[in-house]
Design an enzyme around this catalytic site. Structure first.
Site, PDB file in Angstrom:
ATOM      1  N   ARG A 282       0.840  -1.209   0.000  1.00  0.00           N
ATOM      2  CA  ARG A 282       0.000   0.000   0.000  1.00  0.00           C
ATOM      3  C   ARG A 282       0.868   1.249   0.000  1.00  0.00           C
ATOM      4  O   ARG A 282       0.539   2.256  -0.630  1.00  0.00           O
ATOM      5  CB  ARG A 282      -0.934   0.000   1.229  1.00  0.00           C
ATOM      6  CG  ARG A 282      -2.054  -1.018   1.161  1.00  0.00           C
ATOM      7  CD  ARG A 282      -3.215  -0.574   0.281  1.00  0.00           C
ATOM      8  NE  ARG A 282      -3.979   0.517   0.863  1.00  0.00           N
ATOM      9  CZ  ARG A 282      -5.036   0.366   1.648  1.00  0.00           C
ATOM     10  NH1 ARG A 282      -5.459  -0.834   1.953  1.00  0.00           N
ATOM     11  NH2 ARG A 282      -5.692   1.408   2.115  1.00  0.00           N
TER      12      ARG A 282
ATOM     13  N   TYR B  22      -7.542   1.106  23.841  1.00  0.00           N
ATOM     14  CA  TYR B  22      -7.617   2.187  22.850  1.00  0.00           C
ATOM     15  C   TYR B  22      -8.127   3.483  23.496  1.00  0.00           C
ATOM     16  O   TYR B  22      -7.579   4.570  23.275  1.00  0.00           O
ATOM     17  CB  TYR B  22      -8.526   1.739  21.717  1.00  0.00           C
ATOM     18  CG  TYR B  22      -8.603   2.649  20.518  1.00  0.00           C
ATOM     19  CD1 TYR B  22      -7.721   2.493  19.444  1.00  0.00           C
ATOM     20  CD2 TYR B  22      -9.571   3.645  20.429  1.00  0.00           C
ATOM     21  CE1 TYR B  22      -7.806   3.310  18.329  1.00  0.00           C
ATOM     22  CE2 TYR B  22      -9.671   4.463  19.313  1.00  0.00           C
ATOM     23  CZ  TYR B  22      -8.783   4.291  18.264  1.00  0.00           C
ATOM     24  OH  TYR B  22      -8.880   5.104  17.157  1.00  0.00           O
TER      25      TYR B  22
END
Ligand code: CAA
Length: 240
Positions: free
Chosen positions: A39, A147
């Site tokens: 990518r 998170y």
């Protein structure tokens, strides 16, 4: 001379949109990435933006990586701490590795990168740092103690460093995105995501470019009086 900007996790998702927005603003942009070579190569071919690989949770690798960037394009004026990962799961099921990886990458990465570029910004009396937090750092989220803690930490980190940078012309701000149409959000189970989207007043996921718009504002030459702030871009899901 064009400002030099570095975007961590800058080759895909929100980071890609930020890299492109800063390039459109006339900056010399470099994107850092940690994992996906394919990518990153495609991104560089498409955009002309150089990509440098290192893991922002690794202190020594980060200092070495930023030194390479600076040798290639000059001192960094703008840092966007965007690199982030999820390892979702309830506390009951979360192992220590899932905790540590998320804290070290999402929050630790802000520290390692700031250590590499902040002294130079301070010496040159100009700098812009934007840290990408999250709605889930502001409001919490079921299944994300790691998170949410890391992102909440980013909001504190931002306000503390803003105080240290202020008299040197270095602004430090955060953006708290809501649910944005990226690979990360696509990984949330479909039925769970449906319920989340139903709670977004604007009625849809956000677009990465809508976060980049906020970054472009915060790093502008005439944004010097904006520091220590958090800009929520979440479709009205959480009004903080
Ligand atoms: N509040 C209260 N209870 C909840 C709940 C919630 N928000 N979500 C789930 N539960 C309950 C369920 O109803 C279920 O209870 P029952 O067994 O009594 O029916 C129980 O918790 C277990 O739920 P799941 O079946 O979902 O449990 P799981 O172990 O398969 O999956 C999970 C847990 C991985 C956390 C999953 O719920 C999940 O992926 N949630 C989404 C997490 C999320 O939003 N991540 C955001 C990623 S994107 C991002 O982070 C970007 C950003 O900055 C916004």
């Amino acid at each position: 001379m064009a400002r030099v900007a570095i975007v961590t996790g800058g080759t895909r998702g929100i980071g890609e949109a930020i890299s492109l927005a800063l390039q459109a603003q006339g900056m010399t942009v470099v994107a850092n990435y940690a994992g996906n070579d394919e990518r990153a190569t495609a991104f560089t071919e498409r955009t002309g933006i150089r990509a440098f690989k290192w893991d922002v949770s690794d202190y020594d690798a980060t200092q070495a990586g930023v030194a390479l960037v600076e040798a290639a394009v000059g001192p960094v004026d703008v840092l966007v701490n965007n690199a982030g990962i999820t390892r979702d799961g309830t506390l009951q099921r979360m192992d220590e590795q899932a905790w540590k990886e998320v804290i070290d990458t999402n929050l630790g990465g802000c520290f390692t990168m700031a250590k590499a570029v902040f002294p130079g910004m301070r010496d040159r009396k100009w700098g812009r740092i934007v840290n990408i937090g999250s709605i889930n750092g502001q409001a919490g989220q079921y299944g994300q103690v790691n998170y949410a803690a890391a992102k909440s930490g980013i909001h504190g980190f931002t306000k503390a460093l803003a105080q240290e940078g202020a008299r040197f012309g270095v602004t430090v701000n955060a953006i708290a995105p809501g649910y944005i149409d990226t690979d990360m959000v696509a990984a949330v189970p479909g039925d769970v995501l449906e319920k989340i989207v139903a709670r977004i007043p604007v009625g849809r996921l956000g677009q990465a470019a809508e976060i980049a718009r906020g970054v472009a504002f915060l790093v502008a030459e005439d944004a010097g009086f904006v520091t220590g702030s958090t800009l929520s871009i979440n479709g009205g899901q959480h009004m903080y």
